[in-house]
Design an enzyme around this catalytic site. Structure first.
Site, PDB file in Angstrom:
ATOM      1  N   HIS A 210       0.824  -1.213   0.000  1.00  0.00           N
ATOM      2  CA  HIS A 210       0.000   0.000   0.000  1.00  0.00           C
ATOM      3  C   HIS A 210       0.850   1.251   0.000  1.00  0.00           C
ATOM      4  O   HIS A 210       0.439   2.295  -0.502  1.00  0.00           O
ATOM      5  CB  HIS A 210      -1.008  -0.026   1.151  1.00  0.00           C
ATOM      6  N   ARG A 353     -15.317   0.945  -1.531  1.00  0.00           N
ATOM      7  CA  ARG A 353     -14.971  -0.325  -0.891  1.00  0.00           C
ATOM      8  C   ARG A 353     -15.114  -0.153   0.611  1.00  0.00           C
ATOM      9  O   ARG A 353     -14.603   0.820   1.181  1.00  0.00           O
ATOM     10  CB  ARG A 353     -13.539  -0.730  -1.228  1.00  0.00           C
ATOM     11  N   GLU A 451     -10.135 -11.705  -4.315  1.00  0.00           N
ATOM     12  CA  GLU A 451      -8.712 -11.499  -4.038  1.00  0.00           C
ATOM     13  C   GLU A 451      -8.114 -12.621  -3.197  1.00  0.00           C
ATOM     14  O   GLU A 451      -6.969 -12.557  -2.784  1.00  0.00           O
ATOM     15  CB  GLU A 451      -8.441 -10.123  -3.423  1.00  0.00           C
ATOM     16  N   ASP A 475      -3.815  -8.640  -4.018  1.00  0.00           N
ATOM     17  CA  ASP A 475      -3.950  -9.671  -3.002  1.00  0.00           C
ATOM     18  C   ASP A 475      -4.086 -11.054  -3.612  1.00  0.00           C
ATOM     19  O   ASP A 475      -3.596 -12.033  -3.060  1.00  0.00           O
ATOM     20  CB  ASP A 475      -5.155  -9.380  -2.090  1.00  0.00           C
ATOM     21  N   ARG A 485       3.113  -9.256   0.032  1.00  0.00           N
ATOM     22  CA  ARG A 485       3.332  -8.181  -0.947  1.00  0.00           C
ATOM     23  C   ARG A 485       4.127  -7.014  -0.386  1.00  0.00           C
ATOM     24  O   ARG A 485       4.581  -6.152  -1.137  1.00  0.00           O
ATOM     25  CB  ARG A 485       1.983  -7.703  -1.528  1.00  0.00           C
ATOM     26  N   CYS A 522      -9.300  -4.137 -10.289  1.00  0.00           N
ATOM     27  CA  CYS A 522      -8.939  -2.867  -9.665  1.00  0.00           C
ATOM     28  C   CYS A 522      -7.564  -2.939  -8.990  1.00  0.00           C
ATOM     29  O   CYS A 522      -7.124  -1.992  -8.368  1.00  0.00           O
ATOM     30  CB  CYS A 522      -9.998  -2.419  -8.669  1.00  0.00           C
TER      31      CYS A 522
HETATM   32  C1  PEP Z   1      -6.022  -5.622  -4.526  1.00  0.00           C
HETATM   33  O1  PEP Z   1      -5.761  -6.395  -3.598  1.00  0.00           O
HETATM   34  O2  PEP Z   1      -5.694  -5.829  -5.706  1.00  0.00           O
HETATM   35  C2  PEP Z   1      -6.746  -4.369  -4.251  1.00  0.00           C
HETATM   36  C3  PEP Z   1      -7.170  -3.602  -5.225  1.00  0.00           C
HETATM   37  O3  PEP Z   1      -6.913  -4.014  -2.945  1.00  0.00           O
HETATM   38  P1  PEP Z   1      -5.718  -3.424  -2.055  1.00  0.00           P
HETATM   39  O4  PEP Z   1      -4.543  -3.166  -2.968  1.00  0.00           O
HETATM   40  O5  PEP Z   1      -6.195  -2.184  -1.417  1.00  0.00           O
HETATM   41  O6  PEP Z   1      -5.458  -4.528  -1.096  1.00  0.00           O
HETATM   42 MG    MG Z   2      -6.760  -6.095  -1.713  1.00  0.00          MG
END
Ligand code: PEP
Ligand code: MG
Length: 590
Positions: A210, A353, A451, A475, A485, A522
Site C-alpha cells: 500500500h 470499498r 482477491e 492480493d 506483498r 482494480c
Molecule cells: C487488490 O488487492 O488488488 C486491491 C485492489 O486491494 P488493495 O490493494 O487495497 O489490497
Molecule cells: Mg486487496
C-alpha cells in the site's frame, strides 16, 4: 523537478562525493531530479559517544535548547493550522505538548547525561526505550498506542538537536526534494499527499504494497525495495530517480545529469500528448467499448479522476479516511466524505470499498496486528468482528447514495457465510435508515472483491448473490503465491504472469461474463500496460487504476484488435513455460 539544475554547476566528481547507482523496484514512472531528504526513525539514527566532565553542562544545554525549539514548533503548528483541519489535529498537538512537558522527557534525559556522561541523543533514546517498555505493559489498547506519540516527540527533539549542530543544508523547495526513507507506512505516505515532493525512495516494500500504491497515486517517480539507500545516501546529495526502471543515481556527473534532464523533458512531452485523449472514448479497433475507471484513496483525489477522463471510480479505498487519527470518523463525517465524491462525479459510478483495515493498514489503538497480519483479522473479517463500526460505515455510504451513483464493494470475501453476513449487515443498515426516515438509493448494487484464491475457485455463490465482481490482483497474487506483498525479500517471486494467477483471473472473468454480471480488475495489473492486451484477450471490459495511468492504458485500448489478442491470450493461458509465456506476451504487445 530540478530540471533547472545547470549541468555546468555540477562538479564532475567532487572528492568524497563519488557517483554511484542503486537499483530497486520502480513503482511510479518518470524521472525526478532533486536533493535527498532523509526521513528517519529515531532508533536507527542515533550515535553513542562519551563526553568529558567539562562538556556535561553544554551537552545538557544543547538538549534543553532542542526541547525549547520543539515547544516553539508545536506552538507554531497549532497557530498555523488551517481552519478546515480535522479536529483531531488539535488534540494530537496537545498530546504531544503534554508529553514534551512531562519530566520523564524534559528532565530525565538531562540527569542521564550527567550520570552517564553520554551524548544527549543517546540519553534521550535510552529514556524513550524505557518509556516505550512501560507503555507496552499497559492493558488498555488506546493508552498503549500512545507510545507512538512518545516516539514522535522524541524524533522531533532529535531532529532539533541535529539542526543545532552541523546539519547539512536541506533544500528549501519541496519540489526539489527526494524523500529517502528506510520504510514509510501507508499512513505516513498518505500525509505526503499534502506535499509536492519530486520523488521517493524507500529501502523496504514491494511494488504492490500500500505504501507503493499511495506513492503511485502521488504521481511522482518512486522506487521501493532499495535495501541500503537510507544508509548510503547523505542529506542534501543530488539524486536522479528513474521510477520506471527502478534506478537511483547518486551524485550524477554532468553528462548523466544532462541525459536524464533530456529524458525527463521527453517523458513530459509524451504525458502532455496523452492528455489529449481525455475525452476520447476508450474503444478497441473493432469497436468494443472499454470502461476505464479510477482508484482513489481520499476525496481530494477526485480532481485527478476527472482530469484523467475516467468513466467512474472503480475503487475508493475508504480505509484511508481512518488513518492518522486517534478517533474513528463518525457517521456524519464519513457521509460528508462519500457525498462529496458522489456529487463531484456527477452521476458517474463511484465504487466505495468497505473498510479494508488490517495487514499493513491499522488504526490507532484498535487493532492488534496478530502473528501474521495479511492472514489475520483483515478487511471484511475485521468489519464483521466489529459490527458497530461496520454499521456506521454502511449507514454513511447508504445516506450518501442519494447524491450520485454509488456502488458498495466488499473486500476479501472467501466464505459464503461472509457474503450472507455482509448482505445481512447491509439490510440492517437499510432498515435502521428506514426507521429513521432517511432516504437512500434502494437499488444500490453490492459487489465482492475476488482477491483470495478460494473465492476465485468457488464463484458460484458470488455470482448468485452479488451484483458485480472486482478482482483485486494485488492480493490475489499475494495469496496465490504465498508472497507477502510488503516484503521486498520475496518480491522477486511476486509474479503476475504465474500460470496459477492467470488461470484464476481468466476463470473469474469468464465466469462473470457467462453469468452476465459486470467484472472489473482494480488491482495494479489494471494499470500495467504490459498486460492490458492480455486482460482484454481474457474478456475483461472494465479496468480501474490510478488516474495517472489511465491515458496510456486508453491509448493501448485504442490500438488493440480484440479478435487478434484473444487467440494469443488463450495460448499464454495454455503454456506453463515462463520463457514461452514471455515470448507470447511480447508478440501480443508488438
Ligand atoms: C487488490 O488487492 O488488488 C486491491 C485492489 O486491494 P488493495 O490493494 O487495497 O489490497
Ligand atoms: Mg486487496
Amino acid at each position: 523537478m530540478l530540471n533547472q539544475v545547470d549541468p555546468a554547476d555540477v562538479p564532475n566528481l567532487v572528492e568524497g562525493e563519488a557517483s554511484f547507482t542503486l537499483h530497486g523496484a520502480g513503482v511510479s514512472g518518470g524521472i525526478a531530479i532533486g536533493h535527498a531528504h532523509l526521513v528517519s526513525s529515531a532508533r536507527l539514527e542515533v550515535a553513542h559517544y562519551d563526553i568529558s566532565e567539562t562538556d556535561v553542562d553544554s551537552e545538557i544545554q544543547r538538549f534543553e535548547a532542542a526541547v525549547t525549539r520543539v515547544r516553539w514548533e508545536l506552538d507554531e503548528l497549532q497557530t498555523s493550522m488551517p481552519s478546515n483541519a480535522p479536529a483531531e489535529m488539535g488534540t494530537f498537538i496537545d498530546v504531544h505538548r503534554m508529553i514534551l512537558e512531562d519530566a520523564s522527557l524534559s528532565k530525565v534525559p538531562a540527569d542521564l547525561i550527567r550520570a552517564r556522561r553520554c551524548n544527549a541523543e543517546w540519553a534521550l533514546v535510552q529514556q524513550m526505550d524505557s518509556l516505550v517498555a512501560q507503555f507496552n505493559e499497559i492493558e488498555d489498547a488506546y493508552l498503549r498506542e500512545r507510545q507512538a506519540d512518545v516516539t514522535q516527540v522524541v524524533e522531533r527533539i532529535l531532529k532539533a538537536m541535529l539542526g543545532t549542530g552541523h546539519a547539512p543544508s536541506i533544500p528549501s523547495h519541496e519540489e526539489d526534494v527526494i524523500v529517502v526513507a528506510h520504510d514509510i507506512s501507508p499512513a505516513d505516505m498518505i500525509l505526503f499527499k499534502q506535499h509536492r515532493f519530486a520523488g521517493f525512495v524507500t529501502d523496504l516494500g514491494g511494488v504492490t504494497s500500500h505504501t507503493a500504491i499511495v506513492a503511485r497515486s502521488l504521481n511522482i517517480p518512486a522506487i521501493v525495495g532499495m535495501h541500503h539507500a537510507r544508509s548510503l545516501i547523505r542529506e542534501g546529495e543530488l539524486l536522479i530517480v528513474d521510477g520506471r526502471d527502478g534506478v537511483l543515481i547518486v551524485n550524477p556527473d554532468k553528462q548523466v545529469l544532462a541525459e536524464y534532464q533530456l529524458r525527463g523533458r521527453q517523458l513530459e512531452i509524451e504525458r502532455q500528448k496523452l492528455k489529449r485523449l481525455r475525452t476520447t472514448l476508450a474503444q478497441t479497433i473493432d469497436g468494443v467499448q472499454i470502461d476505464l475507471e479510477a482508484n482513489i484513496e481520499l476525496p481530494q483525489d477526485v480532481d485527478d479522476v476527472i482530469e484523467s477522463g475516467a468513466t467512474g471510480i472503480g475503487l475508493f479505498r475508504s480505509e484511508f479516511l481512518f488513518l492518522n487519527r486517534s478517533e474513528l470518523p463518525g457517521e456524519d463525517e464519513q457521509f460528508e466524505a462519500y457525498r462529496q465524491v458522489a456529487q463531484a462525479m456527477k452521476g458517474r459510478p463511484v465504487t466505495i470499498r468497505t473498510l479494508d483495515l488490517g495487514a499493513d493498514k491499522s488504526i490507532a489503538g484498535e487493532l492488534k496486528a496478530g502473528p501474521n497480519p495479511a492472514l489475520g483479522l483483515r478487511a471484511i473479517r475485521y468489519c464483521l468482528a466489529e459490527p458497530q463500526m461496520f454499521q456506521t460505515q454502511l449507514r454513511a455510504i447508504l445516506r450518501a447514495s442519494r447524491y450520485g451513483k454509488l456502488r458498495l464493494l466488499v473486500p476479501m470475501l472467501a466464505h459464503s457465510q461472509e457474503i450472507d453476513q455482509t448482505l445481512a449487515a447491509i439490510a440492517q443498515a437499510k432498515a435502521s435508515l428506514d426507521a429513521d426516515g432517511i432516504e437512500y438509493d434502494r437499488s444500490i448494487t453490492v459487489g465482492g472483491m475476488v482477491e483470495v484464491p478460494a473465492a476465485a475457485l468457488s464463484l458460484g455463490v458470488f455470482v448468485r448473490r452479488l451484483d458485480f465482481l472486482s478482482i483485486g490482483t494485488n492480493d490475489l497474487i499475494q495469496y496465490t503465491l504465498a508472497i507477502d506483498r510488503t516484503d521486498d525479500t520475496v518480491s522477486h517471486l511476486y509474479d503476475q504472469m504465474h500460470p496459477a494467477v492467470l488461470h484464476l483471473i481468466s476463470h473469474t472473468i469468464r465466469t462473470a461474463n457467462r453469468a452476465k454480471i459486470p467484472v472489473a480488475i482494480c488491482g495494479e495489473m489494471a494499470g500495467d500496460l504490459a498486460v492490458t492486451r492480455l486482460l482484454l484477450g481474457f474478456g475483461l471490459r472494465q479496468f480501474s487504476m490510478h488516474p495517472a495511468q489511465l491515458p496510456a492504458i486508453k491509448q493501448q485500448v485504442l490500438r488493440t484488435s480484440l479478435p487478434e489478442v484473444k487467440a494469443i491470450a488463450a495460448r499464454i493461458l495454455r503454456t506453463s513455460d515462463p520463457h514461452r509465456s514471455r515470448q507470447l506476451l511480447d508478440k501480443l504487445n508488438a
